[in-house]
Motif scaffolding. Sequence first.
Motif, PDB file in Angstrom:
ATOM      1  N   ASP A  49      24.644  -0.915  -5.532  1.00 58.26           N
ATOM      2  CA  ASP A  49      24.938  -2.294  -6.835  1.00 58.26           C
ATOM      3  C   ASP A  49      23.182  -3.506  -6.487  1.00 58.26           C
ATOM      4  O   ASP A  49      22.860  -3.572  -7.112  1.00 58.26           O
ATOM      5  CB  ASP A  49      25.985  -3.027  -5.101  1.00 58.26           C
ATOM      6  CG  ASP A  49      26.699  -4.246  -6.408  1.00 58.26           C
ATOM      7  OD1 ASP A  49      26.133  -4.333  -7.454  1.00 58.26           O
ATOM      8  OD2 ASP A  49      26.888  -5.392  -5.527  1.00 58.26           O
ATOM      9  N   ALA A  50      22.869  -2.808  -4.946  1.00 54.49           N
ATOM     10  CA  ALA A  50      21.023  -3.253  -5.026  1.00 54.49           C
ATOM     11  C   ALA A  50      20.691  -2.947  -5.842  1.00 54.49           C
ATOM     12  O   ALA A  50      19.300  -3.310  -6.591  1.00 54.49           O
ATOM     13  CB  ALA A  50      20.502  -3.648  -3.970  1.00 54.49           C
ATOM     14  N   TYR A  51      21.092  -1.298  -6.316  1.00 53.04           N
ATOM     15  CA  TYR A  51      20.197  -0.365  -7.096  1.00 53.04           C
ATOM     16  C   TYR A  51      19.947  -1.499  -8.474  1.00 53.04           C
ATOM     17  O   TYR A  51      18.888  -1.197  -9.116  1.00 53.04           O
ATOM     18  CB  TYR A  51      20.473   0.987  -6.772  1.00 53.04           C
ATOM     19  CG  TYR A  51      19.906   1.491  -7.889  1.00 53.04           C
ATOM     20  CD1 TYR A  51      18.188   2.170  -8.587  1.00 53.04           C
ATOM     21  CD2 TYR A  51      20.260   1.823  -9.489  1.00 53.04           C
ATOM     22  CE1 TYR A  51      18.022   2.994  -9.352  1.00 53.04           C
ATOM     23  CE2 TYR A  51      20.168   2.557 -10.468  1.00 53.04           C
ATOM     24  CZ  TYR A  51      18.886   3.105 -10.858  1.00 53.04           C
ATOM     25  OH  TYR A  51      18.151   3.872 -11.857  1.00 53.04           O
ATOM     26  N   ILE A  58      14.378  -8.263   2.132  1.00 51.62           N
ATOM     27  CA  ILE A  58      14.022  -7.148   0.564  1.00 51.62           C
ATOM     28  C   ILE A  58      13.687  -6.392   1.480  1.00 51.62           C
ATOM     29  O   ILE A  58      12.630  -5.946   2.132  1.00 51.62           O
ATOM     30  CB  ILE A  58      13.629  -7.611  -0.313  1.00 51.62           C
ATOM     31  CG1 ILE A  58      14.263  -9.010  -1.286  1.00 51.62           C
ATOM     32  CG2 ILE A  58      12.760  -6.204  -1.067  1.00 51.62           C
ATOM     33  CD1 ILE A  58      12.605 -10.173  -2.216  1.00 51.62           C
ATOM     34  N   SER A  59      13.914  -4.970   1.172  1.00 49.75           N
ATOM     35  CA  SER A  59      13.902  -3.491   1.143  1.00 49.75           C
ATOM     36  C   SER A  59      12.759  -3.501   1.596  1.00 49.75           C
ATOM     37  O   SER A  59      11.287  -3.663   0.081  1.00 49.75           O
ATOM     38  CB  SER A  59      14.656  -2.785   1.029  1.00 49.75           C
ATOM     39  OG  SER A  59      14.444  -2.273  -0.820  1.00 49.75           O
ATOM     40  N   ASN A  60      11.563  -2.621   2.699  1.00 44.97           N
ATOM     41  CA  ASN A  60      10.142  -2.112   2.431  1.00 44.97           C
ATOM     42  C   ASN A  60       9.327  -0.818   2.309  1.00 44.97           C
ATOM     43  O   ASN A  60       9.104  -0.566   2.799  1.00 44.97           O
ATOM     44  CB  ASN A  60       9.396  -3.302   3.612  1.00 44.97           C
ATOM     45  CG  ASN A  60       9.960  -2.177   4.853  1.00 44.97           C
ATOM     46  OD1 ASN A  60      10.847  -1.982   4.665  1.00 44.97           O
ATOM     47  ND2 ASN A  60       8.907  -3.200   6.249  1.00 44.97           N
ATOM     48  N   THR A  67       7.128  -7.548   0.189  1.00 45.14           N
ATOM     49  CA  THR A  67       7.828  -7.387  -0.845  1.00 45.14           C
ATOM     50  C   THR A  67       9.216  -7.414  -1.450  1.00 45.14           C
ATOM     51  O   THR A  67       9.154  -7.291  -2.602  1.00 45.14           O
ATOM     52  CB  THR A  67       9.791  -7.118  -0.168  1.00 45.14           C
ATOM     53  OG1 THR A  67       9.669  -8.644   1.292  1.00 45.14           O
ATOM     54  CG2 THR A  67       9.777  -6.007   1.695  1.00 45.14           C
ATOM     55  N   TYR A  68       8.477  -8.964  -1.636  1.00 44.21           N
ATOM     56  CA  TYR A  68       8.690  -9.877  -2.835  1.00 44.21           C
ATOM     57  C   TYR A  68       7.402  -9.619  -3.658  1.00 44.21           C
ATOM     58  O   TYR A  68       7.801  -9.463  -5.064  1.00 44.21           O
ATOM     59  CB  TYR A  68       8.101 -11.493  -2.450  1.00 44.21           C
ATOM     60  CG  TYR A  68       9.529 -12.453  -2.209  1.00 44.21           C
ATOM     61  CD1 TYR A  68       9.971 -12.112  -0.518  1.00 44.21           C
ATOM     62  CD2 TYR A  68       9.413 -13.370  -3.031  1.00 44.21           C
ATOM     63  CE1 TYR A  68      10.909 -12.978  -0.621  1.00 44.21           C
ATOM     64  CE2 TYR A  68      10.902 -13.804  -2.419  1.00 44.21           C
ATOM     65  CZ  TYR A  68      11.845 -13.791  -1.710  1.00 44.21           C
ATOM     66  OH  TYR A  68      12.329 -14.677  -1.132  1.00 44.21           O
ATOM     67  N   GLY A  78      12.125  -2.804  -2.547  1.00 41.78           N
ATOM     68  CA  GLY A  78      12.133  -3.614  -3.422  1.00 41.78           C
ATOM     69  C   GLY A  78      13.143  -4.255  -3.722  1.00 41.78           C
ATOM     70  O   GLY A  78      14.194  -4.972  -4.675  1.00 41.78           O
ATOM     71  N   TRP A  79      14.825  -3.889  -2.891  1.00 37.64           N
ATOM     72  CA  TRP A  79      16.193  -4.199  -3.220  1.00 37.64           C
ATOM     73  C   TRP A  79      16.395  -5.109  -1.969  1.00 37.64           C
ATOM     74  O   TRP A  79      15.981  -5.292  -1.310  1.00 37.64           O
ATOM     75  CB  TRP A  79      16.979  -2.840  -2.880  1.00 37.64           C
ATOM     76  CG  TRP A  79      16.626  -1.374  -3.482  1.00 37.64           C
ATOM     77  CD1 TRP A  79      15.437  -1.370  -4.420  1.00 37.64           C
ATOM     78  CD2 TRP A  79      17.037  -0.482  -4.121  1.00 37.64           C
ATOM     79  NE1 TRP A  79      15.654  -0.356  -5.646  1.00 37.64           N
ATOM     80  CE2 TRP A  79      16.547   0.546  -4.759  1.00 37.64           C
ATOM     81  CE3 TRP A  79      18.657   0.502  -3.622  1.00 37.64           C
ATOM     82  CZ2 TRP A  79      16.854   1.601  -5.135  1.00 37.64           C
ATOM     83  CZ3 TRP A  79      18.743   1.157  -3.950  1.00 37.64           C
ATOM     84  CH2 TRP A  79      18.174   2.495  -4.184  1.00 37.64           C
TER      85      TRP A  79
END
Lengths: 333, 333, 333, 333
Positions: free
Chosen positions: A323-325, A261-263, B108-109, A193-194
């Motif tokens: 930053d993504a967090y 987006i990170s999985n 991820t979305y 989600g990032w």
Amino acid sequence: MNTFGTLFRLTCFGESHGEALGGVIDGCPAGVLMDEAFVQAQLDRRRPGQSALTTARNEADKVQFLSGIFEGKTTGTPIGFVIYNTNQHSSDYANVKDAFRPSHADFTYTTKYGFRDYRGGGRSSARETACRVVAGAVAQLMLKQVGLDITIQAQIAEVGGSTQIEETILAAKAAGDTVGGIIACTITGVPAGWGEPVFDKLHAKLGAAMLSINAAKGFDYGMGFDGVSKRGSQVNDIFTTNQQGQVVTQTNFSGGIQGGISNGMPIYFRVAFKPVATLLQPQQTVNAQGESITLQVKGRHDACVLPRAVPIVESMAAMVLADAYLLQRNSKL
Amino acid sequence: MNTFGTLFRLTCFGESHGEALGGVIDGCPAGVLMDEAFVQAQLDRRRPGQSALTTARNEADKVQFLSGIFEGKTTGTPIGFVIYNTNQHSSDYANVKDAFRPSHADFTYTTKYGFRDYRGGGRSSARETACRVVAGAVAQLMLKQVGLDITIQAQIAEVGGSTQIEETILAAKAAGDTVGGIIACTITGVPAGWGEPVFDKLHAKLGAAMLSINAAKGFDYGMGFDGVSKRGSQVNDIFTTNQQGQVVTQTNFSGGIQGGISNGMPIYFRVAFKPVATLLQPQQTVNAQGESITLQVKGRHDACVLPRAVPIVESMAAMVLADAYLLQRNSKL
Amino acid sequence: MNTFGTLFRLTCFGESHGEALGGVIDGCPAGVLMDEAFVQAQLDRRRPGQSALTTARNEADKVQFLSGIFEGKTTGTPIGFVIYNTNQHSSDYANVKDAFRPSHADFTYTTKYGFRDYRGGGRSSARETACRVVAGAVAQLMLKQVGLDITIQAQIAEVGGSTQIEETILAAKAAGDTVGGIIACTITGVPAGWGEPVFDKLHAKLGAAMLSINAAKGFDYGMGFDGVSKRGSQVNDIFTTNQQGQVVTQTNFSGGIQGGISNGMPIYFRVAFKPVATLLQPQQTVNAQGESITLQVKGRHDACVLPRAVPIVESMAAMVLADAYLLQRNSKL
Amino acid sequence: MNTFGTLFRLTCFGESHGEALGGVIDGCPAGVLMDEAFVQAQLDRRRPGQSALTTARNEADKVQFLSGIFEGKTTGTPIGFVIYNTNQHSSDYANVKDAFRPSHADFTYTTKYGFRDYRGGGRSSARETACRVVAGAVAQLMLKQVGLDITIQAQIAEVGGSTQIEETILAAKAAGDTVGGIIACTITGVPAGWGEPVFDKLHAKLGAAMLSINAAKGFDYGMGFDGVSKRGSQVNDIFTTNQQGQVVTQTNFSGGIQGGISNGMPIYFRVAFKPVATLLQPQQTVNAQGESITLQVKGRHDACVLPRAVPIVESMAAMVLADAYLLQRNSKL
């Protein structure tokens, strides 16, 4: 232009042979226990003079925090810091004052700004990366203290087309020459989600971060350039559930990022670095008057940037993740 | 997060199967003659249904400008535009509503936002790149009209590890499969002095731009990844003066950028694209409930993104250059 | 330049007599139930033709959302919207094509951009505020749905130096003249801790927001300009605890903001608006050629901006608060 | 959040009783002759201990530039600077450690960040404005050296409702009390065409800048709040041409800004400041535990902020103008 990040931000300054380098870390939440010894230890990994592989210059690189910390914790206000330049030999550079060193930024800076601080490369010197390491260390502290078990591990994958790292660098050095190479980095523990859709995809941010490091010439992630000869049926990552009931992928050609987006799978990427431009060999070039000259550089120089670039790669990755967090905290209501 | 650029900026919106895509181009100086036919022609290069190599979907992709243009010229105020979605078959996607398609952004979305617009990939669809092409075309018009003779030329360098572009794509398509590849881009005519030191190096901006394109997995410029096995003495670009007395380099391993700033030589870079994730073969995956399912996608899909990605690469490059042009106007007093 | 906000952001476009106005709301978290009727109702409060106090122009001002909403909820992706211009009489403006109307933006736009869209004031028309109302309404929906009981209530405090609002406006209108006035706004329910130190103080953001509204000439908050004649001992707000044990102040000269950060007390501020510049009387001025001319404006114009500015003030306040809410989520670890 | 400006930017840091204050000035073009004596002289105007009207604290406020300047000129790279804190008496603040001082930021900072640096107000102290003066001085140097003859002149218009400035302040001081007042500022020499439509109107930027100064409660420009009781026919500024053939206005109720853009006439505005919150009288308040306490502040404090705020107002105005100057360079092709 000298600011990196959207919410967790570093604004930095400083030339190689000026008074000091430094920066402002803004957007770090209050309450991070500031482990100054950890920050200094990260800086020490970057500084020269650490081994036979790196330049003999002894840059102390002692960071001093000036604000934003009280009773050992960040206060939420900007964290100012400086690293004074203490061991500069500006006279080493008198002979390059008017020369445009090959594959350096001398010509482009002079064209862009009308003149340049020629001492040690000025702002274009890799010395500015010390500030990135300071901010990256603070980013790592923040990520750890919100309870995330994230590891960021970079290492030299190859230099000069060879995995014989030490031998290859020493051979180049002995010849008054330099070599390039590849640093590989793996990040584990980033939750799904990032990253943001479209322009601020997580890998686009990582790529911009890595490409902004001196001497970087390329970036890829996941299967990267190796994937261009594959078919989709070979490299699609099949989803499944693990024993904890979490959705995971059986393979990880995606490199831990899908749609930007990170999985939740490990993130991995590579950064290509060119050979250092400063050679201890005579080179032809021109000076500011356009006259042909022969350049013979002396002084203390790295034969390969990669040993010192490892903590820089990790630091830039840490800043992107911090930053993504912070950004993803606002994805949902 | 959906804004690209510092001074020449695109802010865009839109999902694949929503009402419309569109955007706002802000920061374009007043006085650019708006050649709407050129913009539409660029869009037409991107849209599907152009040849046997691309999907048979017939997306009209007609851009409508809504503001910022008066008597045929830009007014300096924001240029709003829309592209209505007219030929969407949302029912094609009913069977993927709950599925996490392999190597897509469905999982991820859903994790990031709590739910997702599943129709045609929603915001993660490459359909959003239409807006980039509109803004890139305006950027090209601006660059041309300030008297710069800049050319931006992208082309497919290879697909599936082969330079037999057409055959390789058709073979993959026939097998219900997909292939990746590399797009190479060369830019000529950029004067020396564009780009910023440190974080906003010209190649870092180009890299971020390219990596933000759907399916991109890697970026390099100049000698790029090939340079990592070289010694400095092999790849340093020796400065000389040409017949006009200008400072040029004898070779161009630097790729037209030194220290993050253009040096007047041609800029060239490569972008690696993965195979399209949507296969016309059955694939295993899980659904939102974590249950194992077999996915059989139907509909109209590209077997290779590269033919349609060529104008997108050029458009992103044009936006980066337009921004760099405006920024460098303030380098000197 | 046409973007407002840091995390909750509106980027807008559109001229008074162009094709359409519109914008992109970016940074709104996923999951906000989109009450389109509420948004339209807010827009209807702003549009002309509502009463004898406002212009008889009948602008439909129908907002159409184009993206970012799925199954009635925001998806976390950008919310694009348009408001088509449907009832424009551009011919009304033919006689002002070359004239610099007194106290309008005709001269400054022409100087800045080299030419201007003269129809209805183009981008300088207050018509652009319709987009602010759309974004403000979405901001209000977001704030309500995170469980905050925030009320934002603006009203006309005085016009023409008089609290006889209706009579004063009608008298000015009858004379072909216009009047200015003050709108006062009170916000309740904002928790302590919103706003940032130094440059982005909550009241500095509110002030910039209000001063950006057409015809605004001044802003103050709390005791404001009235406080300049006071001594500290008269206006310091003494802290105490209320029956719920919360820290409150006995008085509220601070206007709910201390050190730039909300303290939980009601926030209140005033906005000064000048008289509308468009008079239905002959006025002397010059044209683009510098020639002296007499201007006689016709058409449908407000005699006072304040009745229609009330929802705009509330909308700008809502956007500032939505942004401050998202930012303060990251104040602490 | 601690960055001011779009192109000409100050990012600053520092607490009242920390190690140092400082900042980074980014975006200043190369080639500005750095008159360090002028910068220090501006700083000296702000520092306390200058007259009977200001606190007896003797803050040396010596600025040290660390980067971005070479051979006496700006290089185009970021200008880092520090001002070390040398004369702090933190023990003066031991008794306010747990107290929420009335009308100070103690309560709001503690609520926002969970704890605070209580020494001398920490980041909320007006001491941070020293950094603004440094950046404002550099902005003034830049504006002067591009050949613009801009003057920025602020002065105290009234304190405590009286134009007897010195007497009123001394009377308040003798009573252990404080007073507020109004600073008026006039700017001449700004060409027509600076400022942006819609959100970044020149007066909105000036307003945000002034409202961000400690103790500011209000801002107006041109006729400001006085104009709200006027009719349009009284205050419209009639255009005419002067003897040089330039378009000017006969009156200047607009305050030199129309539609958010400068029109070439003098710009003038007012800033309202509240009385200093720190009184040398006993005051009731609560502490962090919510207990009622009596606060008796000692130490060296200003009875009125206005004498020291004059150079701060000028500095913020200079930064706004420097930014507007750089931005307007790109208005036209």
